[in-house]
Design a protein around this motif. Structure first.
Motif, short mmCIF file in Angstrom:
data_model
loop_
_atom_site.label_atom_id
_atom_site.label_comp_id
_atom_site.label_asym_id
_atom_site.label_seq_id
_atom_site.Cartn_x
_atom_site.Cartn_y
_atom_site.Cartn_z
N TYR A 171 46.28 51.29 49.51
CA TYR A 171 46.43 52.10 48.47
C TYR A 171 46.66 51.57 47.05
N LEU A 172 47.47 50.62 46.89
CA LEU A 172 47.73 49.93 45.56
C LEU A 172 46.63 49.29 45.04
N ARG A 173 45.64 48.85 45.84
CA ARG A 173 44.61 48.30 45.43
C ARG A 173 43.59 49.10 44.84
N ALA A 174 43.56 50.55 45.22
CA ALA A 174 42.80 51.37 44.68
C ALA A 174 43.25 51.93 43.30
N SER A 175 44.53 51.80 43.37
CA SER A 175 45.19 52.20 42.00
C SER A 175 44.92 51.02 40.93
N LEU A 176 45.20 49.67 41.31
CA LEU A 176 45.16 48.68 40.55
C LEU A 176 44.04 48.14 40.06
N ARG A 177 42.95 48.03 40.87
CA ARG A 177 41.62 47.47 40.70
C ARG A 177 41.01 48.10 39.45
N PRO A 178 40.72 49.38 39.08
CA PRO A 178 40.34 49.56 37.92
C PRO A 178 40.92 49.51 36.57
N ASP A 179 42.41 49.45 36.73
CA ASP A 179 43.04 48.98 35.49
C ASP A 179 42.83 47.54 35.17
N LEU A 180 42.83 46.63 36.38
CA LEU A 180 42.81 45.32 36.22
C LEU A 180 41.64 44.83 35.69
N MET A 181 40.40 45.58 36.27
CA MET A 181 39.00 45.26 35.74
C MET A 181 38.84 45.48 34.27
N LEU A 182 39.53 46.88 33.80
CA LEU A 182 39.35 47.09 32.41
C LEU A 182 40.11 46.10 31.51
N ALA A 183 41.32 45.70 31.98
CA ALA A 183 42.18 44.84 31.27
C ALA A 183 41.34 43.38 31.32
N ALA A 184 40.86 42.96 32.39
CA ALA A 184 40.18 41.57 32.48
C ALA A 184 38.95 41.51 31.74
N ALA A 185 38.17 42.62 31.55
CA ALA A 185 37.01 42.97 30.77
C ALA A 185 37.64 42.59 29.09
N ARG A 186 38.78 43.04 28.80
CA ARG A 186 39.36 43.02 27.35
C ARG A 186 39.76 41.62 27.22
N LEU A 187 40.54 40.97 28.07
CA LEU A 187 41.15 39.76 27.99
C LEU A 187 40.47 38.67 28.24
N GLY A 188 39.40 38.77 28.81
CA GLY A 188 38.55 37.32 29.01
C GLY A 188 39.26 36.60 30.14
N SER A 189 39.22 35.39 29.67
CA SER A 189 39.88 34.25 30.08
C SER A 189 41.45 34.07 30.08
N LYS A 190 41.83 35.10 29.37
CA LYS A 190 43.51 35.17 29.28
C LYS A 190 44.17 35.90 30.33
N ALA A 191 43.06 36.64 31.15
CA ALA A 191 43.52 37.42 32.15
C ALA A 191 44.19 36.60 33.30
N PRO A 192 45.51 36.79 33.70
CA PRO A 192 45.97 36.02 34.80
C PRO A 192 45.05 35.98 36.31
N SER A 193 45.24 34.74 36.85
CA SER A 193 44.22 34.47 37.96
C SER A 193 44.32 35.53 39.14
N TRP A 194 45.47 35.83 39.35
CA TRP A 194 45.78 36.60 40.44
C TRP A 194 45.12 37.92 40.45
N TRP A 195 44.64 38.39 39.38
CA TRP A 195 43.99 39.67 39.38
C TRP A 195 42.77 39.60 40.23
N SER A 196 42.16 38.55 40.22
CA SER A 196 40.88 38.33 40.89
C SER A 196 41.10 38.90 42.57
N TRP A 197 42.46 38.84 42.82
CA TRP A 197 42.58 39.44 44.54
C TRP A 197 42.08 41.02 44.36
N PHE A 198 42.28 41.62 43.14
CA PHE A 198 42.21 42.98 43.08
C PHE A 198 40.69 43.33 42.47
N THR A 199 40.08 42.44 41.86
CA THR A 199 39.03 43.02 41.02
C THR A 199 37.66 42.27 41.45
#
Lengths: 455, 457
Positions: A171-199
């Motif tokens: 459930y949490l993955r379904a909630s976090l995934r779009p957010d972290l994808m959106l944030a990762a697209a904006r932050l690029g390489s500054k995005a924390p690496s653990w986000w990739s578990w969800f994105t």
């Protein structure tokens, strides 16, 4: 974007470089150290010994499972009811849920090393040896001998907790995934690496937002049923079986509802303490805290209702096999003060205070009530466990203060450390959630005198 | 907002909603229209419910003249259909205050279209339920013994009995629900007063308590409404909890259960919401209320039923698990017998009606289909009556002493009274719909764009 809320991009941009404030980090690490010290003291030096030390560990474990799983359920309820008021708090609640793997490890440690606190265990630490589980008549099912076996107990509880936590993670993955994808697209390489578990394997962000919303809503019934059922069985096993011959069929519901209530209290504490640090100012308004306070009031009333709902039939019917559980806690001097304190801290005081609109609308007063509930629930859980693991005439106060209090502080410190680090490294509000803004049909434009023109 | 539009598709605020009311005047006209002249369908419905009530009255007359022997209750089952039906109607009386008060407190929008009829249902259901203790007494002319009153012998009722707690809990609930209901009606009665003439205008005028919709009156009204909502909400929990303690306080196997209070409350809300669907669906089509009460509301009621069905299923399961786990031979015997004994048909039918049938509403297609809504709601109503039948009858028929075991079956008198109670309830409800606004006019107007110059108000 909304007229009322700041730009979500500021929330995303705040993530890189944000760390848990040094003072909080130091305090929580100190709490963990104190907890370990208290546990070691309890285990090796205290009068209560291993049963009290592991009892304190069990209290902490159940406590943290309740907060973490309750946080997930806060998010689930927001999804299921399309609630908008609590959306700014949804991510903080979900961060509680990301603590669940740690909670599972704490449970594993207890089940491996502390199982002998149960009086039904063949090698129990209980005075007088193991309690006989055989039925008292030929007509009764031999259920306890079947249900309360060490191996079955360990496997069952690890599996139940693992299943519940696993579903929560999906459930949490379904909630976090779009957010972290959106944030990762904006932050690029500054995005924390653990986000990739969800994105990982992601595609179009807007499609993911729709899919995430659909998945969350689709999981609402399953999450609701799993939470109620699996938490109930964890409560029956881990807490109720400490008194193997005592039963209350509301016990499971009582525990899972009060866990949710406890989670609301922690939500109020985190939202208050982390308002500026997490960039929640502008999102969490006095209306948000007011509604959260109303939910805490409802939780307080429900705790009072379900506690009284168990107490009254047992007191009224006055059957010894039921009343002894209450007599020990309500009349023996070593526990009486605690049950009276629980009644005040879990019901009388928060109920009275939360009736005030002002208390609910102001963050720090609400956090004060939340802190009282947090301590009250700790004492209530302690009251369920400790009378079954200490059999002396007078409970040593130092054992309670140092061992139980110390271990609890350590567990809370661990929770703050882990959840704080998680929150530091991700957007603290659900940035892609369409429900974050007010529904356009809920925005009324009243003409002057419109009220008087009703008819 | 695409996903939201799909969910809010039936909200009257939706600009694309079918038959969406556009002006305050249209709201007045649409809701007042059913009061103008009785239609043939309404007269037919009245004839049916009055006929049922007359049959019930005749059955009761038989019981009064012939004695309690005409009813099927006998040792050891001294609580039969009357108590089963009493609990059933008390349960039905829950949804109104839940929808009205609790959904008001949590800002739920969908209550607007259905809360007035639900409140009316509450008041009439409790009035119906209150018949049954009187019926069960036998000597109904001594019903005033229920209440504390000064008397020469200084005899008082047994305040330590949960049955007495029930008298006070239900009386309080009925009083507060009735006042809450009436307070909400006042602005709408004023609209009726303004649209009527002659004697009827005078009657509505007296009932409107001088309402003219001034700012000051609205200010007091909103304060009173909020207060009553907050006051009534805990009563929703308390009244059926106290009813559940009629059973749970006894050491009787199958009754002495700590989970009963929330389980009874959830069951009451479940049956109440199903009854709202059962009542309002035909009314909506009969009175052409579709712009105000439509599938959006029924879908939300169905979701409430799904939630409460889940709670009930959980409670049934917990009862069985704990009966087994406790190793109490009496508890296990009664729970085994319920599922396998003489009343197993009632048990499994209950499980089907309350736990299985509502599952079809997990499909959006099914919970937005009028036939599916109507049929499943009817099934739930049957299931909830059977639930009380299972609780009341099985535990008394197979109590602790096997020498006293006996089976119970209702006589035609009890069945007649049961049907008569539905007629009594239906008569009140139909009369209400013909006399007062069954849809809340003022709150519906809050969802319509405010009148502006040239908008055709």
């Amino acid at each position: 974007m909304s007229h009322h809320h700041p730009d979500v991009n500021t929330v995303i941009d705040a993530v890189p470089g944000r760390v848990l404030p040094a003072s909080v980090s130091m305090a929580s690490m100190a709490a963990i150290a104190a907890g370990l010290g208290a546990f070691a003291y309890g285990l090796f030096a205290s009068e209560g010994g291993a049963p009290v030390a592991w009892g304190a560990w069990l209290v902490g474990t159940i406590y943290l499972i309740g907060i973490s799983q309750g946080g997930v359920m806060f998010s689930v309820i927001q999804s299921g009811t399309l609630g908008r008021w609590g959306r700014p708090l949804k991510r903080v609640a979900e961060a509680f849920g990301l603590f669940l793997p740690v909670a599972w490890v704490l449970l594993l440690v207890f089940l491996v090393a502390g199982l002998k606190i149960y009086p039904w265990h063949p090698e129990t630490w209980a005075h007088g040896g193991p309690v006989a589980l055989a039925p008292h008549s030929a007509e009764a099912p031999a259920s306890k001998e079947m249900w309360l076996t060490p191996v079955g107990f360990v496997v069952r509880n690890l599996a139940l907790a693992g299943l519940l936590f696993g579903l929560s993670f999906v459930y949490l993955r379904a909630s976090l995934r779009p957010d972290l994808m959106l944030a990762a697209a904006r932050l690029g390489s500054k995005a924390p690496s653990w986000w990739s578990w969800f994105t990982s394997g992601g595609g179009d962000v807007s499609a993911e937002v729709d899919a995430g919303q659909r998945r969350q809503r689709a999981m609402v019934p399953l999450m609701g049923m799993s939470y109620a059922l699996l938490m109930s069985f964890l409560a029956f096993d881990l807490l109720m079986s400490l008194a193997p011959w005592w039963v209350s069929n509301m016990f499971g519901g009582w525990i899972f509802m009060s866990s949710f209530w406890l989670s609301l209290a922690f939500l109020a504490l985190f939202a208050t303490a982390g308002l500026d640090w997490l960039g929640l100012r502008g999102w969490v308004s006095s209306t948000t805290t007011h509604t959260l306070g109303r939910m805490m009031l409802a939780g307080t009333m429900f705790w009072g209702y379900t506690t009284f709902g168990q107490l009254l039939p047992i007191w009224y019917t006055n059957m010894p096999e039921e009343t002894d559980y209450l007599l020990v806690r309500m009349y023996l001097p070593q526990w009486q003060w605690m049950s009276q304190t629980v009644a005040v801290m879990c019901f009388i005081a928060p109920f009275t205070m939360l009736l005030s609109r002002g208390v609910k609308k102001m963050r720090w007063p609400l956090a004060g009530v939340a802190a009282m509930i947090a301590v009250g629930v700790f004492m209530e859980r302690t009251l369920l466990v400790l009378p079954q693991t200490w059999w002396g005439d007078h409970f040593p106060v130092m054992d309670f203060v140092v061992v139980c209090g110390g271990v609890w502080i350590g567990f809370v410190g661990l929770f703050v450390q882990v959840v704080g680090r998680i929150l530091a490294s991700m957007p603290a509000i659900p940035v892609s959630d369409p429900q974050l803004e007010e529904h356009p049909w809920d925005v009324h434009v009243h003409a002057p005198g419109a009220t008087a023109a009703h008819h | 907002m695409a996903s939201n539009d799909a969910i809010y598709g039936y909200d009257p605020r939706d600009p694309a909603a079918p038959n969406r009311p556009t002006t305050y005047g249209q709201v007045n006209r649409d809701i007042i229209r059913p009061l103008l002249r009785p239609t043939a369908l309404w007269l037919l419905a009245m004839a049916i419910v009055v006929g049922m009530m007359v049959w019930g009255g005749f059955a009761w007359y038989q019981q009064i003249t012939m004695g309690m022997g005409v009813a099927g209750i006998t040792h050891p089952v001294m609580w039969g259909v009357y108590i089963v039906t009493f609990v059933f109607w008390i349960g039905i009386g829950h949804a109104g205050t839940l929808i009205s008060a609790i959904l008001f407190l949590v800002y739920s929008r969908w209550r607007t279209g259905v809360y007035r009829a639900s409140e009316a249902m509450t008041v009439f259901a409790v009035m119906t339920a209150l018949l049954f203790p009187v019926l069960h007494l036998g000597r109904c002319w001594q019903a005033y013994w229920f209440f504390p009153y000064p008397n020469q012998r200084q005899l008082w009722m047994n305040f330590k009995s949960p049955l007495m707690w029930d008298v006070f809990a239900i009386s309080t609930y009925f009083t507060v629900s009735a006042v809450f209901f009436y307070v909400g009606l006042v602005p709408d009665i004023a609209i009726f007063r303004d649209h009527s003439k002659g004697l009827i205008r005078k009657v509505y005028g007296a009932m409107a308590l001088g309402w003219h919709g001034t700012d000051r009156q609205w200010h007091h009204y909103m304060a009173a409404y909020g207060f009553f909502a907050a006051f009534a909400a805990p009563l929703v929990l308390s009244v059926h909890s106290v009813v559940s303690w009629d059973f749970a306080m006894a050491p009787t196997a199958g009754w002495h259960s700590t989970i009963f209070p929330p389980y009874f409350v959830a069951g009451a809300i479940f049956s109440g919401c199903a009854m709202v669907i059962s009542l309002l669906m035909p009314m909506t089509y009969l009175f052409k209320w579709e712009p105000y009460v439509n599938l959006w509301h029924f879908e939300n009621l169905a979701k409430m039923c799904l939630l409460t069905s889940g709670i009930l299923t959980y409670a049934y399961g917990m009862e069985y698990f704990i009966a087994w786990y406790s190793q109490n031979p009496y508890e296990w015997a009664i729970f085994s017998w319920r599922a396998t004994g003489d009343y197993a048909w009632a048990f499994w039918l209950m499980v089907f009606c309350n736990c299985v049938a509502p599952l079809v509403w997990y499909s959006k297609k099914m919970r937005t289909n009028p036939w599916s809504l109507f049929i499943v709601a009817a099934i739930i109503n049957v299931g909830m009556w059977l639930e009380r039948f299972n609780i009341v009858i099985s535990s008394t028929a197979h109590n602790f002493d096997p020498q006293t075991w006996a089976l119970y079956s209702p006589t035609w008198v009890e069945v007649g009274v049961l049907i008569g109670s539905a007629g009594w309830f239906g008569t009140w409800f139909l009369l209400f719909c013909k006399t007062f606004p069954a849809v809340a006019i003022t709150e519906i107007k809050e969802m319509v764009a405010p009148p502006v110059k040239g908008a055709g108000h």
